[in-house]
Design an enzyme around this catalytic site. Structure first.
Site, PDB file in Angstrom:
ATOM      1  N   GLY B 516     -33.146  -7.167-127.760  1.00  0.00           N
ATOM      2  CA  GLY B 516     -33.930  -7.696-129.227  1.00  0.00           C
ATOM      3  C   GLY B 516     -33.762  -7.162-130.303  1.00  0.00           C
ATOM      4  O   GLY B 516     -34.632  -8.482-131.265  1.00  0.00           O
ATOM      5  N   ALA B 556     -21.628  -2.492-130.257  1.00  0.00           N
ATOM      6  CA  ALA B 556     -20.070  -2.485-131.347  1.00  0.00           C
ATOM      7  C   ALA B 556     -20.120  -4.446-131.722  1.00  0.00           C
ATOM      8  O   ALA B 556     -19.255  -5.049-132.701  1.00  0.00           O
ATOM      9  CB  ALA B 556     -18.568  -3.242-130.378  1.00  0.00           C
ATOM     10  N   SER B 557     -21.623  -4.787-132.418  1.00  0.00           N
ATOM     11  CA  SER B 557     -21.699  -5.971-133.251  1.00  0.00           C
ATOM     12  C   SER B 557     -21.335  -7.238-132.802  1.00  0.00           C
ATOM     13  O   SER B 557     -20.216  -8.186-133.046  1.00  0.00           O
ATOM     14  CB  SER B 557     -21.745  -5.531-134.185  1.00  0.00           C
ATOM     15  OG  SER B 557     -22.342  -4.362-134.906  1.00  0.00           O
ATOM     16  N   ARG B 558     -20.727  -7.678-130.935  1.00  0.00           N
ATOM     17  CA  ARG B 558     -19.907  -8.436-130.398  1.00  0.00           C
ATOM     18  C   ARG B 558     -20.693  -9.872-130.247  1.00  0.00           C
ATOM     19  O   ARG B 558     -19.753 -10.688-129.689  1.00  0.00           O
ATOM     20  CB  ARG B 558     -19.176  -7.701-129.523  1.00  0.00           C
ATOM     21  CG  ARG B 558     -20.246  -7.400-127.981  1.00  0.00           C
ATOM     22  CD  ARG B 558     -18.875  -6.703-127.246  1.00  0.00           C
ATOM     23  NE  ARG B 558     -18.466  -7.289-127.007  1.00  0.00           N
ATOM     24  CZ  ARG B 558     -18.951  -7.955-125.793  1.00  0.00           C
ATOM     25  NH1 ARG B 558     -19.884  -8.000-125.226  1.00  0.00           N
ATOM     26  NH2 ARG B 558     -17.602  -8.589-124.825  1.00  0.00           N
ATOM     27  N   THR B 560     -22.893 -11.929-131.124  1.00  0.00           N
ATOM     28  CA  THR B 560     -22.570 -13.109-130.981  1.00  0.00           C
ATOM     29  C   THR B 560     -21.288 -13.747-132.073  1.00  0.00           C
ATOM     30  O   THR B 560     -20.969 -15.033-131.781  1.00  0.00           O
ATOM     31  CB  THR B 560     -23.118 -13.060-133.068  1.00  0.00           C
ATOM     32  OG1 THR B 560     -24.552 -12.442-133.243  1.00  0.00           O
ATOM     33  CG2 THR B 560     -23.436 -14.470-133.984  1.00  0.00           C
ATOM     34  N   GLY B 759     -20.535 -10.649-136.612  1.00  0.00           N
ATOM     35  CA  GLY B 759     -21.634  -9.929-136.062  1.00  0.00           C
ATOM     36  C   GLY B 759     -22.572  -9.722-137.292  1.00  0.00           C
ATOM     37  O   GLY B 759     -21.721  -8.927-138.566  1.00  0.00           O
ATOM     38  N   VAL B 760     -23.529  -8.997-137.182  1.00  0.00           N
ATOM     39  CA  VAL B 760     -24.180  -8.478-138.187  1.00  0.00           C
ATOM     40  C   VAL B 760     -25.848  -7.367-138.003  1.00  0.00           C
ATOM     41  O   VAL B 760     -25.915  -6.187-138.914  1.00  0.00           O
ATOM     42  CB  VAL B 760     -25.243  -9.520-138.338  1.00  0.00           C
ATOM     43  CG1 VAL B 760     -26.358  -9.359-137.649  1.00  0.00           C
ATOM     44  CG2 VAL B 760     -26.067  -9.604-140.028  1.00  0.00           C
ATOM     45  N   GLU B 762     -24.925  -3.849-136.692  1.00  0.00           N
ATOM     46  CA  GLU B 762     -25.110  -2.918-137.470  1.00  0.00           C
ATOM     47  C   GLU B 762     -24.608  -1.901-138.865  1.00  0.00           C
ATOM     48  O   GLU B 762     -24.852  -0.840-139.870  1.00  0.00           O
ATOM     49  CB  GLU B 762     -23.420  -1.706-136.789  1.00  0.00           C
ATOM     50  CG  GLU B 762     -24.522  -2.411-134.927  1.00  0.00           C
ATOM     51  CD  GLU B 762     -23.020  -1.613-134.260  1.00  0.00           C
ATOM     52  OE1 GLU B 762     -22.898  -0.254-134.045  1.00  0.00           O
ATOM     53  OE2 GLU B 762     -22.319  -2.681-133.957  1.00  0.00           O
TER      54      GLU B 762
END
Lengths: 327, 810
Positions: B516, B556-558, B560, B759-760, B762
């Site tokens: 999402g 873990a914002s991984r 991207t 990453g962005v 969290e």
């Protein structure tokens, strides 16, 4: 619905499929309500929640608390709502959908939606307490569904309209096939299984009258009130309170109408308002829940009683002096 | 002792090896005027291809808004049954006897299962302690006891109610203190003292540095369970074919989930295939640590038919894996001019009844924020404690928000004690590029100081602080997050295949998936930019453990950073092969060729004056349709340049760190204690912003969840469970209470990121609760130490302060 084991379940604890009946007239509806297991369906919101709400644990199973018992009591269904096998849909009956103005009264049909009440300009002018209470309920989508009658008949102390109506001195016209009678808001739990609220009647205020509704949302987002208070006042030309009324919701046995009779004749100022707030806090029993402890709510009842009464007085003062108006 | 510090003469470098922070003269610190940059914030001279940094429309927008997207509950298979689960009403009990006979007799019921029908294997991401269905014991209200599959959901639920269970209720531990008390009942017999996991370290000699500190602040802060509140609940559809089960699941991590589900089912990994459906919100809650899919698979095998099992909203609250509550005792030391010296952390985390991801959450909470500042010494003791409450686990922020709730407020206390404005104190100590933390976090690109300055400007910090308004308060906080983290073995990589099609498009085959956030759209942008194709001509697959590349998924914002790099490399290889093919076909050296707008371009051939333009699809088709023809396919892989942290959390956990500074202004109604967050400024360093609206959406959504965590999200509890486990009591923040937002991105570029991105997803959540609390303290002098921040707590706090003042007067 989440199924927590209830210990020893009996077959049939689940809601059975229901029959939905859609009468075309009030008389037909009243007739259908005489059948065993028949119940009134207004906008359908309360019914949907009741059907969904099967998760509540048996209080005897574990961790029963006074708080939860209070919640169960206050939000449980009146006896006639239980075990319904047929639902009589009355929300679209034309007889119930009108707002009628006579010389002394406004009569609001029980099928009128809260959204319609909120938007009625004449009601906004005469009974802002009622339109403000209607407009404070949940969201616009829900207000377009919920009927006045259903909201009142639910007998839920946290509902907004009953608080405003109790303060305003509303009278319910209750019909069955064989009878027509009137009830006060506080008597709504006396509704029989074959009875239906036809309309809600309010006196049209005269003179320097004002009313206001205050709903405290302790989290800022829409939900049932932490405390909700309605105030009504009428002043004489000297600024003394000739009529004084305050109702408090979200308390045990609510809405509770506070006894202010002996304060009539006092000047409607800070001293009177403080006394009203003090009495409201002293004569109600709120219950603790996710919105706050009982102790906190008592303080908030005082605070919002003060705000509601202040608002009502301000509105009354804004009304031009009529000259000679009295009780 | 403090004389040894040589304060003000030279920077102390003990904490951060490498480039040390430069002390600034706080008296000269003035707000820096903002230089207005586009949100792509490119450092001068860097030119990025057009799809990067553009507001590219989401590739799944139309199917989502039109209702075509297939979520977990939309899956329909022939002969499919519906499941329901019977759950424990007790926080702790022995299961004496289960009688399923009445349920089995109900018409429409095809399978009834209990623990006896499972492989009796305990599973879990880190500490296997969870049975698919109870074996002998139940450990929280909501624990799975039995399940039913029937022709429709209502029949399944009725049947579940007909199962009779005899329990012997046991004493339960319903809080951290009860769990840690001497002689407390054990949640698991193999966890003495109810401790599921613990570790401790002292890096740099904390005692010595505290002894050399001029100012020491200390406090205890407690966070609470927060639920993800996704609009779609957890759900699964299972179908067996001989000895192999296919699961359509709305999981964030299909490959990791497959491994765990196989373990739980007692099957080899090859027997389980996981296909990701559309995911209606993940936020960590769909990381595959709960039993829903496992039970669904067992029901389907027993029934011999496909089964769908969807959590009800109440089940989502009673039995998903909410945020891990933590009790943090924090102690910070500073020199009198504001340089941080040491930090001491004693952290106790509420695991709930089963472990899931909380062990890793605890690790992140303990060390992550130390990458923010030049601490000279850090000591920590961290314990994960079992309780008879709903198990906890992964939630956006992953330990950071709980730790920030405590550490951020301790920093706020320090600013007050030191008499230094918070932005100045943060600037004085903030990490810079090249810094290395005591845990060996090696900081690459870092614009934390830029974020702090921009956030202070956006909120009007200095102007408003010098003109205070009664009952209004300000606070600022900072946070750091990873871009992927080595957690599941010594690998945090990703791989992708880019297939150029004979109709001129590109298909990106990756197992990372979409929850999402718009990740598939940004991956499409990266591929399109690398290939010279339009984004509309790029398709990105959904994960299927049989068909796509292996991937760790959305955590873990991984995605991207890690998957973006893999996709970029795969696209680069595909492009190289395309140009090699075009070179052969045109008889021109590949160095003369390039791809743009879906065409292979070459300068005019010798003696011609018209440049060559050949559609990509024509080249691909010609490469295929010839004897021994070959497809044009690129393979790319990337492993996060990071280290697998050891047992005491030492190791550079990520190859790129993202940063944020946030500032808030709040107003408190002293008559009620009610809080209004008026404005909130968030400035995020996520490197290059690949798609501004998607990045802004991540920041805004994270702030909303932070405000929920701070102010609105809570339950009334009794007997170890919420009394009303639904949205009647549990309130997500709505537009009614969202503050005016100032969202900005730092001018930043991460050299190891795809087109400079980090990453962005969290980071923006992490500091919110802490700064709301500190701003309330600034507004009315009441500091809340236990989440959530309720009007009532503030009201009584104001009252007791008033009472104290009255007492003093007497």
């Amino acid at each position: 619905m989440t199924i927590l084991d209830r210990g020893l379940p009996s077959p049939g604890v689940s809601p059975d499929p229901m029959v939905l009946l859609t009468p075309r007239s009030l008389d037909e509806a009243l007739h259908l309500l005489t059948a065993e297991g028949a119940a009134v369906l207004g906008g359908g919101v309360g019914h949907t929640l009741r059907r969904h709400d099967r998760h509540r644990r048996d209080p005897t199973s574990s961790g029963s608390s006074p708080e939860r018992d209070a919640i169960s009591q206050t939000s449980s269904d009146p006896p006639h709502k239980r075990d319904a096998t047929s639902l009589v849909s009355v929300g679209s009956l034309p007889e119930l959908r009108t707002i009628l103005w006579s010389g002394e009264h406004v009569t609001i049909g029980a099928g009128v939606r809260l959204g319609e009440i909120e938007a009625d300009e004449r009601l906004v002018r005469t009974w802002p307490i009622v339109t403000e209470a209607a407009g404070s309920v949940a969201t616009g989508r829900i207000r377009r569904l919920v009927t006045l009658g259903g909201n009142v008949a639910a007998g839920d102390d946290s509902h907004d309209l009953p608080v405003a109506l109790a303060a305003a001195g509303a009278v319910l016209t209750v019909r069955s096939v064989s009878s027509t009678r009137t009830l006060r808001i506080g008597e709504v739990n006396d509704l029989g299984g074959d009875e239906l609220i036809q309309d809600v009647r309010l006196p049209i205020p005269s003179g320097r009258a004002g009313s206001a509704y205050e709903k405290f949302l302790s989290r800022g987002v829409w939900e049932y009130a932490c405390v909700n208070v309605g105030a009504v006042v009428r002043l004489d030309d000297a600024g003394a309170a000739r009529r004084l009324s305050l109702a408090v919701g979200s308390v045990t046995g609510g809405p509770v109408v506070i006894d202010l009779a002996d304060l009539r004749g006092s000047v409607a100022g800070g001293v009177l308002i403080d006394e009203v707030a003090r009495r409201a806090a002293a004569s109600t029993r709120p219950y603790g829940d996710v919105k706050g402890s009982a102790e906190y709510k008592t303080r908030m009842i005082a605070e919002f009683s003060r705000r509601a009464m202040t608002g009502a007085v301000r509105r009354a003062e804004e009304t031009p002096r009529s000259g000679g108006e009295s009780t | 002792m403090t004389a040894d510090l040589n304060r003000g003469k030279e920077p102390m470098t003990a904490g951060f090896r490498g480039k040390a922070p430069t002390p600034v003269d706080v008296t000269r610190e003035v707000p820096t005027p903002t230089r207005e940059l586009p949100v792509t914030g490119l450092p001068s001279g860097r030119v990025l291809p057009p799809p990067i940094g553009s507001a590219v429309e989401r590739i799944d927008a139309a199917e989502k808004v039109s209702g075509e997207a297939v979520y977990a509950g939309d899956v329909r298979l022939p002969r499919m049954l519906h499941g329901a689960v019977l759950r424990s009403p007790h926080a702790s009990a022995r299961v004496v006897r289960i009688d399923t006979s009445r349920a089995e007799r109900l018409p429409g019921v095809h399978a009834v299962i209990t623990g006896a029908d499972t492989a009796r294997i305990r599973w879990g991401a880190f500490r296997p302690d969870l049975y698919p269905l109870a074996i002998g014991r139940v450990r929280y209200v909501g624990d799975e006891v039995a399940a039913v599959a029937a022709t429709d959901a209502e029949t399944a639920r009725r049947a579940a109610e007909l199962i009779s269970v005899e329990y012997e209720v046991l004493p339960a531990v319903l809080g951290l203190d009860e769990a840690l008390a001497e002689g407390a009942p054990l949640v698991h017999d193999d966890a003495p003292g109810n401790v599921a996991h613990e570790f401790a370290f002292d890096r740099g000699g904390a005692d010595e540095w505290f002894a050399r500190s001029d100012v020491i602040v200390e406090g205890v802060w407690q966070s609470a369970r927060q639920w993800h509140g996704s609009i779609e609940t957890i759900g699964c559809t299972a179908e067996w074919s001989r000895d192999r089960v296919t699961l359509w699941v709305n999981t964030q991590t299909p490959f990791l989930a497959r491994q765990r589900y196989a373990t739980a089912l007692g099957l080899p990994t090859r027997s389980v295939r996981v296909i990701q459906t559309e995911v209606g919100g993940g936020f960590g809650g769909k990381s595959g640590d709960d039993n829903t899919s496992v039970i669904c698979a067992i029901l389907a095998r027993r029934a011999g038919r496909p089964v769908q099992l969807l959590n009800t909203r109440e089940e989502e609250f009673l039995a998903s894996r909410p945020r891990t509550p933590m009790r943090c005792r924090v102690r910070l030391g500073f020199t009198s001019d504001g340089l941080v010296t040491a930090k001491d952390l004693d952290l106790i985390a509420d695991n709930g009844a089963y472990t899931g991801k909380s062990q890793a959450v605890l690790g992140a909470a303990t060390v992550r924020h130390d990458a923010l500042f030049a601490y000279r010494a850090v000591r920590a003791r961290s314990r994960l404690v079992y309780t008879n409450l709903v198990p906890t686990g992964a939630f956006r922020g992953f330990g950071n928000p709980s730790a920030d709730w405590a550490v951020g407020q301790a920093w706020d206390l320090a600013a007050a004690r030191l008499g230094i404005e918070m932005p100045d104190l943060l600037l004085l100590n903030a990490v810079e590029e090249g810094g290395v933390s005591l845990h060996n976090h090696r900081i690459g690109s870092c614009e934390l100081k830029q974020c702090i300055r921009k956030a202070a400007t956006a909120i009007g910090w200095y102007e408003k602080r010098s003109n205070p308004t009664p009952h209004r308060g300000f606070a600022m906080g900072v946070s750091v997050h990873v871009s992927g983290r080595r957690s599941f073995g010594d690998y945090d990589g990703s791989s992708a295949i880019v297939r150029l099609t004979e109709d001129g498009r590109a298909v990106v085959i990756t197992g990372e998936g979409e929850i999402g956030t718009g990740a598939r759209t940004t991956l499409a942008q990266i591929a399109a930019a690398e290939l010279g194709l339009a984004v509309a001509d790029v398709t990105v697959t959904r994960p299927d453990t049989d068909l796509t590349t292996h991937a760790l998924g959305a955590l873990a914002s991984r995605v991207t950073y890690v998957a973006g790099n893999a996709v970029k490399r795969a696209a680069a290889q595909a492009c190289e092969r395309l140009l090699a093919a075009a070179s052969r076909q045109l008889g021109r050296p590949a160095s003369e060729l390039r791809v743009e707008d879906g065409l292979v371009h070459a300068p005019p051939a010798l003696g011609e004056d018209v440049p060559v333009r050949l559609p990509v699809g024509v080249v691909v088709r010609a490469e295929l349709y010839r004897p021994n023809g070959e497809p044009v396919v690129g393979l790319g892989s990337f492993d996060n340049p990071s280290e697998f942290p050891d047992g005491v959390r030492y190791g550079n956990e990520s190859g790129a760190y993202n940063f944020a500074a946030e500032a808030a202004e709040v107003e408190v109604d002293p008559a009620t204690g009610a809080v209004t967050v008026l404005e909130l400024a968030a400035v995020v360093d996520c490197g290059t912003v690949l798609n501004p609206p998607l990045a802004e959406g991540q920041v805004e959504g994270a702030i909303a969840q932070g405000i929920g965590m701070a102010l609105t999200e809570r339950f009334d509890w009794a007997g170890g469970a919420p009394t009303r486990p639904n949205f009647v009591d549990y309130k997500l923040p709505t537009s009614q209470i969202m503050p005016r937002l100032h969202v900005e991105f730092a001018d930043s570029y991460e050299p190891t990121g795809p087109f400079g991105a980090k990453g962005v997803g969290e980071i923006a959540l992490d500091p919110v609760a802490s700064i709301v609390a500190s701003a309330v303290a600034d507004a009315v002098g009441v500091r809340v130490h236990e989440l959530p921040i309720t009007a009532e707590k503030i009201f009584w706090g104001i009252r007791s302060a008033t009472d104290r003042r009255d007492g003093d007067r007497r």
